[in-house]
Design a protein around this motif. Sequence first.
Motif, short mmCIF file in Angstrom:
data_model
loop_
_atom_site.label_atom_id
_atom_site.label_comp_id
_atom_site.label_asym_id
_atom_site.label_seq_id
_atom_site.Cartn_x
_atom_site.Cartn_y
_atom_site.Cartn_z
N GLN A 122 0.83 -1.21 0.00
CA GLN A 122 0.00 0.00 0.00
C GLN A 122 0.87 1.26 0.00
O GLN A 122 0.54 2.24 -0.66
CB GLN A 122 -0.95 0.01 1.19
CG GLN A 122 -1.85 1.24 1.16
CD GLN A 122 -2.83 1.30 2.32
OE1 GLN A 122 -2.90 0.40 3.15
NE2 GLN A 122 -3.59 2.38 2.38
N HIS A 123 1.97 1.20 0.72
CA HIS A 123 2.89 2.34 0.79
C HIS A 123 3.40 2.68 -0.62
O HIS A 123 3.36 3.85 -1.03
CB HIS A 123 4.05 1.97 1.72
CG HIS A 123 5.10 3.02 1.84
ND1 HIS A 123 4.93 4.15 2.61
CD2 HIS A 123 6.34 3.11 1.30
CE1 HIS A 123 6.02 4.90 2.53
NE2 HIS A 123 6.89 4.29 1.75
N PHE A 124 3.87 1.70 -1.36
CA PHE A 124 4.41 1.97 -2.69
C PHE A 124 3.32 2.21 -3.73
O PHE A 124 3.53 2.94 -4.70
CB PHE A 124 5.39 0.88 -3.11
CG PHE A 124 6.67 0.96 -2.32
CD1 PHE A 124 7.51 2.06 -2.44
CD2 PHE A 124 7.01 -0.04 -1.43
CE1 PHE A 124 8.67 2.16 -1.70
CE2 PHE A 124 8.18 0.04 -0.68
CZ PHE A 124 9.02 1.15 -0.82
N THR A 125 2.14 1.64 -3.52
CA THR A 125 1.01 1.95 -4.39
C THR A 125 0.65 3.43 -4.24
O THR A 125 0.36 4.11 -5.23
CB THR A 125 -0.19 1.04 -4.05
OG1 THR A 125 0.19 -0.32 -4.21
CG2 THR A 125 -1.37 1.34 -4.95
N MET A 126 0.69 3.93 -2.99
CA MET A 126 0.44 5.35 -2.75
C MET A 126 1.48 6.20 -3.46
O MET A 126 1.16 7.18 -4.13
CB MET A 126 0.47 5.67 -1.26
CG MET A 126 0.35 7.18 -0.98
SD MET A 126 0.82 7.67 0.69
CE MET A 126 2.57 7.29 0.71
N PHE A 127 2.76 5.82 -3.35
CA PHE A 127 3.80 6.62 -3.99
C PHE A 127 3.68 6.59 -5.51
O PHE A 127 3.96 7.59 -6.17
CB PHE A 127 5.19 6.19 -3.53
CG PHE A 127 5.61 6.92 -2.30
CD1 PHE A 127 5.86 8.28 -2.31
CD2 PHE A 127 5.73 6.25 -1.09
CE1 PHE A 127 6.22 8.96 -1.16
CE2 PHE A 127 6.10 6.92 0.05
CZ PHE A 127 6.35 8.28 0.03
N ALA A 169 11.99 2.99 -2.98
CA ALA A 169 12.04 4.23 -2.22
C ALA A 169 12.95 5.24 -2.93
O ALA A 169 12.63 6.43 -3.04
CB ALA A 169 12.52 3.98 -0.79
N HIS A 170 14.09 4.76 -3.43
CA HIS A 170 14.99 5.64 -4.18
C HIS A 170 14.30 6.19 -5.43
O HIS A 170 14.38 7.39 -5.71
CB HIS A 170 16.27 4.92 -4.59
CG HIS A 170 16.99 5.68 -5.67
ND1 HIS A 170 17.67 6.84 -5.42
CD2 HIS A 170 17.06 5.48 -7.00
CE1 HIS A 170 18.14 7.32 -6.56
NE2 HIS A 170 17.78 6.50 -7.52
N THR A 175 10.93 12.97 -6.74
CA THR A 175 10.60 14.14 -5.94
C THR A 175 11.73 15.17 -6.01
O THR A 175 11.48 16.37 -6.15
CB THR A 175 10.32 13.73 -4.49
OG1 THR A 175 9.19 12.85 -4.48
CG2 THR A 175 10.03 14.92 -3.61
N HIS A 176 12.96 14.71 -5.92
CA HIS A 176 14.13 15.59 -5.98
C HIS A 176 14.14 16.41 -7.27
O HIS A 176 14.25 17.63 -7.25
CB HIS A 176 15.40 14.73 -5.86
CG HIS A 176 16.65 15.43 -6.22
ND1 HIS A 176 17.19 16.45 -5.46
CD2 HIS A 176 17.48 15.27 -7.27
CE1 HIS A 176 18.30 16.88 -6.03
NE2 HIS A 176 18.51 16.18 -7.13
#
Length: 170
Positions: free
Chosen positions: A3-8, A128-129, A135-136
């Motif tokens: 869910q965390h990476f689906t959100m991202f 995550a990277h 974003t960066h």
Amino acid sequence: MKQHFTMFAAYNAWANQRIYEAAGELTKEEFGRDMGAFFKSMRGTLNHLLVTDRIWLKRFTGEGEAPSALDTILYIDFAKLRTAREAEDQRLSGWIGSLSDRQMAGRFTYMTVTDMRTISQRLAPALAHLFNHQTHHRGQAHSILTGLGKDAPSLDLIYFQRTEEGRAYA
């Protein structure tokens, strides 16, 4: 974890859409103007993000194009770049959606682009990277817009989570 990476992935597509909407208002000259960002212009910055997503997705899936240089300009034309960006965001979201928790916790091996080393690592930190990298450089695109005197959109994750689309992740 999924869910965390689906959100991202959803946030990433949303933020890219907002940056591209603002960048779409630039003239051709403004789009290509060297603004002192790491990849110089809005064109260079947005192409770099597409390049790196293609590199990472090739590493993750074994499928698709993987440019050999981080500063490759895949598309000079903004409309073609935008279409490719949207397709890549869909590809990334679909791939993440297809993963099981076990796969997310697993490892993968790939070859680096910059110094040709073989790396083996867990998938979750690499994801995550990927999202942090987006974003960066979107922050640099935001700065380019500001430097050109344009309105730059809010890209905060919490702002996304307060939208109808993002509430599912909040």
